[in-house]
Design an enzyme around this catalytic site. Structure first.
Site, short mmCIF file in Angstrom:
data_model
loop_
_atom_site.label_atom_id
_atom_site.label_comp_id
_atom_site.label_asym_id
_atom_site.label_seq_id
_atom_site.Cartn_x
_atom_site.Cartn_y
_atom_site.Cartn_z
N HIS A 80 62.28 13.80 115.73
CA HIS A 80 63.47 14.41 116.31
C HIS A 80 63.82 13.79 117.65
O HIS A 80 62.99 13.17 118.32
CB HIS A 80 63.25 15.92 116.50
CG HIS A 80 62.46 16.23 117.75
ND1 HIS A 80 63.05 16.56 118.95
CD2 HIS A 80 61.12 16.21 117.99
CE1 HIS A 80 62.12 16.74 119.87
NE2 HIS A 80 60.93 16.55 119.32
N CYS A 81 65.09 13.96 118.04
CA CYS A 81 65.51 13.66 119.40
C CYS A 81 66.27 14.89 119.86
O CYS A 81 65.74 16.00 119.72
CB CYS A 81 66.32 12.36 119.47
SG CYS A 81 67.63 12.22 118.24
N VAL A 82 67.48 14.77 120.38
CA VAL A 82 68.23 15.97 120.75
C VAL A 82 69.15 16.39 119.60
O VAL A 82 69.10 17.51 119.13
CB VAL A 82 69.04 15.75 122.05
CG1 VAL A 82 69.88 16.99 122.36
CG2 VAL A 82 68.11 15.44 123.21
N SER A 90 66.16 9.39 116.90
CA SER A 90 65.23 9.76 115.83
C SER A 90 65.58 9.03 114.54
O SER A 90 64.70 8.56 113.81
CB SER A 90 65.25 11.28 115.61
OG SER A 90 66.57 11.71 115.33
#
Ligand SMILES: [Zn+2]
Ligand SMILES: [Zn+2]
Length: 379
Positions: free
Chosen positions: A123-125, A131
């Site tokens: 994940h990222c934001v 991601s």
């Protein structure tokens, strides 16, 4: 749009955004999907989860979603972490060495080994750029045959073939993610880095595999030169790479074509000192055009005989024959680039003036050259 998306295929690999982790009521998505490993492409930790966080193996890579961020150097650790999560060592019956090394940055909180098969959440934001880039890198690494490649054996031919197919391979891998996550969209800089990743053969035998790679080092160098250009400065003398002193990636200069096309050696017209062998010529015009006869300039790589002319930090200046008894002006250099008479820009430019040099076919045996001063070395 689902909050976490399962990548098509057999592996229990998911990509998504941050809220799965930040909103307590969403945590069950992780358990429902049997997630054992979490890879964060932001600075993030399980600290707020206290004991519950220890159920997960975690790696955090602190990187901004900017075109100029260096994602490449993190890719070996990232794909190794993903692989170790999807295929924990104890489930690997055939003894492949894909995951016998626990990545050093992973938290070793879990007391019992993760269940098999594992599940990985990347994940990222937003689950859009960082991601997705890592998941694309993993797909390219793990399943090269799906994207037009084979397991990579380093060779000039393989690298050249990879370079030609890079755009297509990366796009295919991204399309695979987009099947389940339509807004997946790595930034342009990451797309370019993924193409280099493919071209290099997705090297991940250890965490430093990319950083050691000549193609990566050339990429870093080109970025440094661009930064210097943007500030209207010459690169620092200590940081200049001389083509005859470094491991050449097969992408350097004109590429393998230039090395194999058997071009001419270039020598000082006045004293015959060797200035550049064919592999250091930098083609600049469309193949077959101007190049051969009409251009006023021959562009070459940065070579160690230029050192005295470059080390005082001038942005541009004359290139002088390195034979101290000669001292003829043979061309110019310009870190900001020069425009050839064929109107092509070359940046940075190390240009030999065609009227000041001789172009001669190299002798087939490469040795026993006559009329060359002893210092010509292996240029
Ligand atoms: Zn000379
Ligand atoms: Zn030209």
């Amino acid at each position: 749009m689902s909050s976490m998306s399962r990548i098509p295929g057999d592996a229990n690999l998911f990509v998504g955004g941050l809220w799965i982790l930040n909103i307590e009521s969403y945590r069950n998505h992780l358990y429902d999907n049997n997630i054992t490993h979490v890879l964060s492409l932001i600075k993030w930790s399980f600290d707020k989860w206290s004991e519950e966080g220890k159920r997960f193996k975690h790696m955090s890579i602190d990187i901004d979603d900017l075109e100029e961020s260096d994602l490449l150097s993190h890719l070996p650790a990232a794909v190794r972490f993903i692989d170790s999560g999807l295929y924990p060592p104890q489930s690997v019956a055939d003894g492949t060495k894909s995951s016998d090394n626990t990545p050093t940055t992973a938290q070793d909180g879990a007391t019992s080994p993760p269940p098999s098969p594992g599940g990985v959440y990347v994940h990222c934001v937003m689950g859009k750029s960082r991601s997705v880039s890592c998941v694309v890198a993993y797909l390219l690494y793990k399943y090269p045959h799906r994207f037009g490649g084979r397991p990579f054996v380093p060779s000039a031919a393989a690298t050249s073939q990879r370079r030609e197919t890079a755009k297509e391979a990366v796009q295919k891998a991204l399309d695979c993610v987009r099947e389940v996550r339509s807004h997946a969209e790595p930034n342009d800089g990451f797309m370019e880095q993924l193409e280099l990743w493919w071209e290099m053969g997705c090297p991940a035998e250890d965490d430093g595999a990319v950083e050691r790679h000549p193609t990566y080092q050339k990429w870093l160098y080109d970025r440094m030169l661009k930064d210097a250009r943007d500030m209207h400065m010459a690169p620092e003398a200590d940081h200049i790479r001389f083509g005859d002193e470094v491991d050449q990636p097969t992408t350097a200069g004109g590429g393998p074509e230039a090395q194999e096309q058997g071009g001419n050696e270039v020598r000082c017209k006045k004293c015959r000192r060797m200035l550049a062998t064919p592999k250091f010529l930098v083609p600049h015009a469309p193949v077959g055009e101007a190049q051969s006869g009409h251009c006023a300039h021959i562009f070459i790589d940065t070579l160690s005989w230029m050192r005295p002319m470059l080390e005082d930090g001038a942005l541009d200046g004359r290139l002088i024959c390195p034979n101290s008894k000669c001292g003829a002006t043979v061309g110019r250099f310009a870190w900001q680039g020069l425009k050839c008479s064929c109107r092509e820009w070359v940046v940075p430019a190390f240009s030999l003036n065609r009227s000041r040099v001789d172009e001669v076919a190299p002798r087939p045996d490469g040795g026993g050259r006559r009329g060359v001063s002893g210092q010509s070395g292996n240029l």
